[in-house]
Design a protein around this motif. Structure first.
Motif, PDB file in Angstrom:
ATOM      1  N   ILE A  29       0.866  -1.162   0.000  1.00  0.00           N
ATOM      2  CA  ILE A  29       0.000   0.000   0.000  1.00  0.00           C
ATOM      3  C   ILE A  29       0.913   1.226   0.000  1.00  0.00           C
ATOM      4  O   ILE A  29       1.950   1.226   0.665  1.00  0.00           O
ATOM      5  N   HIS A  30       0.500   2.238  -0.692  1.00  0.00           N
ATOM      6  CA  HIS A  30       1.354   3.379  -1.026  1.00  0.00           C
ATOM      7  C   HIS A  30       2.378   3.748   0.048  1.00  0.00           C
ATOM      8  O   HIS A  30       2.025   4.105   1.156  1.00  0.00           O
ATOM      9  N   SER A  31       3.666   3.599  -0.346  1.00  0.00           N
ATOM     10  CA  SER A  31       4.805   4.041   0.472  1.00  0.00           C
ATOM     11  C   SER A  31       4.949   3.319   1.814  1.00  0.00           C
ATOM     12  O   SER A  31       5.690   3.771   2.665  1.00  0.00           O
ATOM     13  N   GLN A  32       4.243   2.212   1.987  1.00  0.00           N
ATOM     14  CA  GLN A  32       4.448   1.406   3.186  1.00  0.00           C
ATOM     15  C   GLN A  32       5.331   0.216   2.827  1.00  0.00           C
ATOM     16  O   GLN A  32       5.582  -0.060   1.659  1.00  0.00           O
ATOM     17  N   GLY A  33       5.797  -0.518   3.821  1.00  0.00           N
ATOM     18  CA  GLY A  33       6.561  -1.727   3.553  1.00  0.00           C
ATOM     19  C   GLY A  33       5.662  -2.807   2.972  1.00  0.00           C
ATOM     20  O   GLY A  33       4.479  -2.876   3.286  1.00  0.00           O
ATOM     21  N   PRO A  34       6.192  -3.645   2.091  1.00  0.00           N
ATOM     22  CA  PRO A  34       5.387  -4.737   1.532  1.00  0.00           C
ATOM     23  C   PRO A  34       4.837  -5.647   2.624  1.00  0.00           C
ATOM     24  O   PRO A  34       5.504  -5.905   3.627  1.00  0.00           O
ATOM     25  N   GLN A  35       3.630  -6.125   2.397  1.00  0.00           N
ATOM     26  CA  GLN A  35       2.965  -7.007   3.346  1.00  0.00           C
ATOM     27  C   GLN A  35       2.872  -8.395   2.747  1.00  0.00           C
ATOM     28  O   GLN A  35       2.382  -8.566   1.616  1.00  0.00           O
ATOM     29  N   TYR A  36       3.321  -9.396   3.481  1.00  0.00           N
ATOM     30  CA  TYR A  36       3.218 -10.778   3.027  1.00  0.00           C
ATOM     31  C   TYR A  36       1.749 -11.196   2.965  1.00  0.00           C
ATOM     32  O   TYR A  36       0.962 -10.871   3.866  1.00  0.00           O
ATOM     33  N   ILE A  37       1.388 -11.909   1.887  1.00  0.00           N
ATOM     34  CA  ILE A  37       0.011 -12.388   1.775  1.00  0.00           C
ATOM     35  C   ILE A  37      -0.042 -13.912   1.904  1.00  0.00           C
ATOM     36  O   ILE A  37      -0.700 -14.444   2.788  1.00  0.00           O
ATOM     37  N   ILE A  38       0.676 -14.608   1.024  1.00  0.00           N
ATOM     38  CA  ILE A  38       0.547 -16.058   0.963  1.00  0.00           C
ATOM     39  C   ILE A  38       1.673 -16.605   0.111  1.00  0.00           C
ATOM     40  O   ILE A  38       2.290 -15.867  -0.669  1.00  0.00           O
ATOM     41  N   HIS A  39       1.978 -17.894   0.269  1.00  0.00           N
ATOM     42  CA  HIS A  39       2.922 -18.526  -0.639  1.00  0.00           C
ATOM     43  C   HIS A  39       2.548 -19.992  -0.808  1.00  0.00           C
ATOM     44  O   HIS A  39       1.799 -20.558   0.001  1.00  0.00           O
ATOM     45  N   GLY A  40       3.092 -20.604  -1.877  1.00  0.00           N
ATOM     46  CA  GLY A  40       2.799 -22.010  -2.125  1.00  0.00           C
ATOM     47  C   GLY A  40       3.849 -22.624  -3.036  1.00  0.00           C
ATOM     48  O   GLY A  40       4.594 -21.920  -3.715  1.00  0.00           O
ATOM     49  N   LEU A  41       3.875 -23.950  -3.038  1.00  0.00           N
ATOM     50  CA  LEU A  41       4.823 -24.683  -3.883  1.00  0.00           C
ATOM     51  C   LEU A  41       4.093 -25.302  -5.073  1.00  0.00           C
ATOM     52  O   LEU A  41       4.398 -24.997  -6.217  1.00  0.00           O
ATOM     53  N   LYS A  42       3.140 -26.182  -4.796  1.00  0.00           N
ATOM     54  CA  LYS A  42       2.378 -26.760  -5.915  1.00  0.00           C
ATOM     55  C   LYS A  42       0.913 -26.978  -5.582  1.00  0.00           C
ATOM     56  O   LYS A  42       0.086 -27.053  -6.475  1.00  0.00           O
ATOM     57  N   ASN A  43       0.598 -27.038  -4.305  1.00  0.00           N
ATOM     58  CA  ASN A  43      -0.799 -27.192  -3.916  1.00  0.00           C
ATOM     59  C   ASN A  43      -1.453 -25.835  -3.738  1.00  0.00           C
ATOM     60  O   ASN A  43      -0.786 -24.838  -3.473  1.00  0.00           O
ATOM     61  N   ASN A  44      -2.755 -25.800  -3.896  1.00  0.00           N
ATOM     62  CA  ASN A  44      -3.480 -24.562  -3.625  1.00  0.00           C
ATOM     63  C   ASN A  44      -3.417 -24.263  -2.137  1.00  0.00           C
ATOM     64  O   ASN A  44      -3.401 -25.171  -1.303  1.00  0.00           O
ATOM     65  N   GLU A  45      -3.371 -22.994  -1.812  1.00  0.00           N
ATOM     66  CA  GLU A  45      -3.252 -22.565  -0.421  1.00  0.00           C
ATOM     67  C   GLU A  45      -4.308 -21.519  -0.116  1.00  0.00           C
ATOM     68  O   GLU A  45      -4.700 -20.743  -0.992  1.00  0.00           O
ATOM     69  N   THR A  46      -4.747 -21.511   1.135  1.00  0.00           N
ATOM     70  CA  THR A  46      -5.719 -20.507   1.579  1.00  0.00           C
ATOM     71  C   THR A  46      -5.345 -20.056   2.979  1.00  0.00           C
ATOM     72  O   THR A  46      -4.941 -20.876   3.808  1.00  0.00           O
ATOM     73  N   ASN A  47      -5.463 -18.773   3.223  1.00  0.00           N
ATOM     74  CA  ASN A  47      -5.331 -18.257   4.584  1.00  0.00           C
ATOM     75  C   ASN A  47      -6.403 -17.184   4.787  1.00  0.00           C
ATOM     76  O   ASN A  47      -7.309 -17.038   3.959  1.00  0.00           O
TER      77      ASN A  47
END
Lengths: 113, 114
Positions: A39-57
């Protein structure tokens, strides 16, 4: 150079699902797909990551194709506060050059009322 | 847990001066990475420190340096500042284990060089 390609910008209506695509056709077997937003001029915020399976948080879902060459970040019910630049990044976890995050230009998502 | 903190948040310097930026990682995180963000170049990797050792380095001139202390806090230094060094400097910390190595970012230090 970034190993991902994303659309430059997207629009979404408030309350609707936002689907942000990412192409990573040269991804290696040991590389993960990470999503961040800024978000404008703030530090990046982690959302999600994955390798090969679908992921949800609690923030989003990540759908990775079977060949792993592309993925989609889904914000199920976008709000005005989700307006941000979204970055898709691939990275490995072993020591060495592939540990660093290489950022592209991301997708600028505008959520409209 | 407290997040990544960076000090100062804003800084104004003049050309030729030097500057030191500080980063305190999330408690228990051992890896600290630094990035530079400018409107023209986006986010670019500067370097990564782990257990007080530089583990990874980006393509920046030697004027950019860093270090990490035994408590995992990190500093970066830029000497002989140039106008082009004006940027948002971001610090990120991670556990640096092999399975989950998510980097969490601080709010950044906005450096303006006049």
């Amino acid at each position: 150079d970034a190993k991902t390609t994303q659309p430059t910008s997207m629009d979404c209506a408030e309350g609707r699902a936002a689907n942000l695509p990412c192409n990573h056709s040269t991804i290696s077997g040991n590389e993960y797909v990470y999503w961040y937003r800024q978000i404008h001029s703030q530090g990046p915020q982690y959302i999600i990551h994955g390798l090969k399976n679908n992921e949800t948080n609690e923030m989003a879902s990540l759908i990775i194709t079977e060949d792993r060459k592309s993925s989609t970040l889904i914000l199920p019910h976008a709000t005005l506060r989700d307006t941000a630049v979204y970055y898709c990044i691939v990275r490995g976890l072993n020591a060495g050059n592939n540990r660093k995050l290489i950022w592209g230009l991301g997708t600028s998502l505008a959520v409209n009322p | 847990k407290a997040g990544v903190t960076q000090t100062p948040r804003y800084l104004i310097k003049t050309r030729g001066q030097q500057v030191t930026l500080s980063c305190s990682p999330i408690s228990g995180h051992r890896s600290v990475s630094w990035y530079q963000q400018t409107p023209g170049q986006g986010l670019q990797f500067l370097f990564e420190y782990f257990s007080e050792t530089q583990r990874n380095k980006g393509n920046f001139p030697g004027r950019f340096s860093g270090r990490q202390f035994s408590n995992s806090r990190s500093e970066m230094n830029v000497s002989t500042l140039e106008l082009g060094d004006s940027a948002l400097y971001l610090c990120a910390s991670s556990l640096a284990n092999s399975d989950t190595d998510t980097q969490y970012f601080g709010p950044g230090t906005r450096l303006t060089v006049l």
